[in-house]
Enzyme design. Structure first.
Site, PDB file in Angstrom:
ATOM      1  CG  HIS A  68      -1.640   1.303   1.423  1.00  0.00           C
ATOM      2  ND1 HIS A  68      -2.476   1.888   0.505  1.00  0.00           N
ATOM      3  CD2 HIS A  68      -1.562   2.169   2.475  1.00  0.00           C
ATOM      4  CE1 HIS A  68      -2.905   3.058   0.978  1.00  0.00           C
ATOM      5  NE2 HIS A  68      -2.349   3.251   2.169  1.00  0.00           N
ATOM      6  CG  HIS A  92       1.215   6.864   4.490  1.00  0.00           C
ATOM      7  ND1 HIS A  92       1.539   6.176   3.345  1.00  0.00           N
ATOM      8  CD2 HIS A  92      -0.035   6.428   4.834  1.00  0.00           C
ATOM      9  CE1 HIS A  92       0.540   5.374   3.014  1.00  0.00           C
ATOM     10  NE2 HIS A  92      -0.426   5.504   3.899  1.00  0.00           N
ATOM     11  CD  GLU A  96      -3.198   5.376  11.524  1.00  0.00           C
ATOM     12  OE1 GLU A  96      -4.298   4.823  11.450  1.00  0.00           O
ATOM     13  OE2 GLU A  96      -2.776   6.185  10.684  1.00  0.00           O
ATOM     14  CG  ASP A  97      -0.892   0.935  10.750  1.00  0.00           C
ATOM     15  OD1 ASP A  97      -1.781   1.432  11.458  1.00  0.00           O
ATOM     16  OD2 ASP A  97      -0.984   0.827   9.513  1.00  0.00           O
ATOM     17  CG  ASP A 159      -3.572   6.928   2.427  1.00  0.00           C
ATOM     18  OD1 ASP A 159      -3.247   5.725   2.344  1.00  0.00           O
ATOM     19  OD2 ASP A 159      -4.270   7.376   3.365  1.00  0.00           O
ATOM     20  CG  ASP A 279     -24.216  16.761 -22.738  1.00  0.00           C
ATOM     21  OD1 ASP A 279     -25.060  15.958 -22.324  1.00  0.00           O
ATOM     22  OD2 ASP A 279     -23.938  17.820 -22.148  1.00  0.00           O
TER      23      ASP A 279
END
Length: 736
Positions: A68, A92, A96-97, A159, A279
């Site tokens: 990812h 990134h 957090e992880d 992301d 259109d």
């Protein structure tokens, strides 16, 4: 220098996902070929660090998690972002992880990369009242980081784009939640900063997950129409190219299919079936310079007739995101409307990449600096909204309002062009010019004619705002303003004004409470207030006084505790028996902290009493008001003795009912008598007096008078009129 990854560098990936190593090597060689060799070495180190941090983690699709961030970084290479931004994209999610700290990132990859990653990280460690508040806080954090460094939002959009492309493995409810957030926030941001391709793809992907059945049906219909209309499109393309060449213009012409969501939105807005949306194809003409754009539009208008009202010149007046093009719609062959955009190559780059074109084509061109400038101004407006919004949810509400893409273009009296959202009013315009202009506006002129402040603006209007030094925002403006900036400034002003008024009222109520509780009161020292603040939930003395003024704290309870802390409290005060409570003086100009009850509409001269109500402050009633009868025992501690200030010079609303003869000119005689008695009429309602027969009617007025004596004078002059049979002041629950 060697930047390629070997199996030994990432053994886990070499065994489980060799395709990821291949993608990483492609990223480090071909995708980032525009970077220096040392930058690619830096990115290889970032990839290895991220892979180690995410080792053992998988996406819901089963792929290694590192796939990812690698995909996000690869998307960013199409905008030629620098090595710091690409490293931040690779890293990134590590804070957090994986529990990696900002300090670790700073030491390994530098301050700028750590700041970018921190701007992307969610605020997961704090506890919030609801998921909505948490999302709003995360969004606020991201936008503030974006205001410091625009690369934050570019990484975030890449992301979100990759997440939207790979949502098939998620639960349907989660798909819908993420798709709705993308459609409401991220797609409009991409549009606002000029990332047109990202905006259209995010819209289509959101549509796919929000309405899967409609998406499938439309996709199939579009695929079928593509085959049926191929010949028509080819014929139109040939016609356009031939006409431009005959006119001596060098131009590249291409056909483009409209995105699915824009077709769906058109069907919804105009209540059309798919077969009626003609259109679905547009055509783009790219020429060498600005003068060629106008020559091309003339040539094409000679080839096919233009549809009136469909020509837009975004070159002379660019969109807020820097977009420039000429737009026209023509009657094509077989009656098919053809949408055409005409632009230069530089305009085309900005139209596709928007503010990201700054990194892609660093040439010092004025067009790019203008895009940067417009985006910078928008970001500064976000910082203003954030500073004046009460909380993250309110901030998010203001942002959503300002992200609508439709614009109107209006002129200041000096000829400057301002871009406003569709539906903007004169008040929105005033705040767009300057906050002080908005706060002090009293009237507006559109094209030199006086109009109400709530008037909606149209493209081409010249708008002038009339201000007054002592004017202030009206709470009713919140019912019609459309921009987040106007809404946040009005709310901020009203909150500040209400707080200041509540503090002033709280001081008066506390002084009254001290006078009631103690005859020999000595001034309190700072240390007494400090002790009181420590044991209460308030942060400042002003906050306590504002709470008293708003009815959230009882003045007598606060006064008693302050006296106890200062050592002045006595259970029995000698000589205080029968002493009358000191009254609070009511002038009628106190503002929002003091309100006059609508049920009895008190005016100076009426005997009055004050009732402290939570979040409303002090509400003034007449002594005989039906609304407060019977509440004496229940709310005894909330009643405050009040009296009118004899110097009060404002006018008060009072409802009256007149029984009059149903004769020609009766209303004119009555209104004339009211005017002669120097009273204002706020409203008039007439109705037949059914109980009195057709000869009579009731007229219900709301009059503005100075006091009870003034009202008596008005009523006396009305009684002298032959057409008036009865007049009475309305009270209690009687309806006007």
């Amino acid at each position: 220098m060697e930047t390629m990854l070997a199996a030994a560098d990432v053994p886990d990936l070499a065994m489980k996902a060799p395709a990821v190593i291949t993608a990483a090597n492609h990223f480090l060689s071909e995708d980032t070929a525009y970077l220096k060799a040392e930058d690619r070495m830096f990115l290889a180190a970032a990839f290895k660090f991220s892979e180690a941090a995410h080792r053992g983690q998988s996406r819901q699709s089963g792929e290694p998690y590192i796939s990812h961030p690698l995909a996000v970084a690869t998307i960013l290479t199409s905008w030629h972002l620098d090595a710091q931004a690409l490293a931040a994209a690779l890293l990134h999610d590590v804070m957090e992880d994986s529990g990696i700290t900002k300090l670790e990132l700073t030491e390994k990859f530098g301050k700028h990369v750590a700041e970018l990653v921190d701007g992307m990280s969610k605020i997961d460690k704090l506890e919030f009242q609801s998921k909505e508040v948490a999302q709003a806080e995360n969004f606020r954090k991201m936008l503030l980081a974006m205001a410091r460094d625009l690369r934050v939002i570019l990484i975030k959009l890449a992301d979100r784009l990759h997440n939207m492309r790979t949502m098939d493995a998620m639960r349907a409810d989660k798909q819908k939640r993420i798709a709705r957030e993308t459609m409401e926030i991220y797609a409009p941001i991409a549009n606002r900063i000029g990332l047109n391709a990202v905006y259209l793809e995010l819209d289509d992907l959101s549509f796919k997950y929000l309405y899967p059945h409609r998406y499938d049906v439309l996709s199939k219909a579009l695929k079928a129409a593509r085959g049926n209309r191929r010949e028509v499109v080819t014929k139109i393309l040939e016609g356009l190219r031939t006409k431009l060449a005959d006119s001596g213009l060098e131009a590249s012409v291409s056909g483009r299919e409209k995105n699915l969501y824009s077709i769906y939105r058109k069907m919804q807005e105009k209540h059309l079936s798919f077969s009626e949306v003609l259109d679905i194809y547009g055509f783009r003409v790219i020429v060498k310079d600005v003068s060629s754009c106008y020559l091309a539009i003339g040539a094409l208008h000679a080839l096919y007739k233009p549809i009136p009202g469909k020509f837009k010149d975004y070159i002379a007046i660019p969109k807020a995101n820097g977009y420039q093009s000429l737009h026209t719609t023509l009657f094509g062959p077989y009656g098919i409307p053809i949408e055409i955009q005409i632009r230069t190559q530089d305009m085309h780059r900005i139209a596709d990449a928007g503010v990201a074109s700054h990194w892609m084509y660093k040439s010092g061109d004025d067009g790019f600096s203008e895009v940067q400038q417009k985006t910078h101004q928008w970001l500064q407006s976000l910082l203003e909204l954030q500073s004046e919004s009460g909380d993250a949810v309110e901030f998010l509400e203001h942002i959503k309002v300002d992200l609508f893409p439709d614009q109107v273009y209006v002129f200041t009296p000096k000829g400057k062009i301002l871009s406003m959202p569709a539906g903007a009013t004169c008040v929105d315009f005033a705040y767009a010019v300057h906050t002080d202009i908005g706060n002090r506006c009293i009237a507006a002129k559109i094209n030199h004619e006086l109009v109400p402040l709530r008037s909606r603006l149209k493209s081409g209007d010249q708008v002038e705002i009339v201000t007054a030094a002592h004017a202030k925002p009206n709470p009713s403006w919140l019912t019609f303003v459309t921009t987040g900036k106007a809404r946040s400034h009005i709310r901020h002003f009203l909150k500040t004004m209400r707080f200041e008024e509540s503090v002033h009222l709280g001081e008066r109520l506390l002084a009254q409470a001290f006078a009631t509780l103690h005859t020999q009161f000595k001034p309190l020292g700072e240390e007494v207030w400090d002790r009181y603040l420590k044991e209460s939930s308030a942060r400042t003395r002003e906050e306590v006084l504002a709470d008293i003024g708003l009815g959230q704290r009882l003045a007598v309870v606060v006064a008693k505790r302050l006296l106890q802390l200062s050592g002045q409290w006595q259970d029995e005060v000698p000589g205080s028996g029968g002493r009358k409570m000191t009254s609070v003086t009511i002038r009628g100009t106190e503002g929002m902290a003091i309100q006059f009850a609508r049920c009895c509409a008190p005016i100076p001269g009426d005997p009055i009493i004050g009732l402290v109500k939570k979040d409303q402050g002090l509400v003034i009633h007449t002594h005989d008001c039906p609304q407060i009868s019977g509440r004496g025992r229940i709310d005894a501690d909330k009643f405050i003795d009040v009296e009118w200030d004899p110097e009060s010079n404002r006018l008060f609303d009072v409802p009256v009912r007149v029984l009059t003869e149903n004769a020609r000119g009766a209303l004119a005689q009555i209104t004339s008598a009211i005017a002669e008695a120097e009273a204002n009429i706020v409203s008039v309602v007439t109705q037949h007096a059914e109980s009195e027969g057709d000869r009579f009617m009731h007229i219900q007025f709301v009059l503005q008078v100075a006091n009870r004596a003034h009202l008596a004078r008005v009523m006396r002059s009305l009684r002298q009129l032959p057409v008036v049979f009865r007049i009475q002041r309305m009270r209690g629950n009687e309806k006007v």
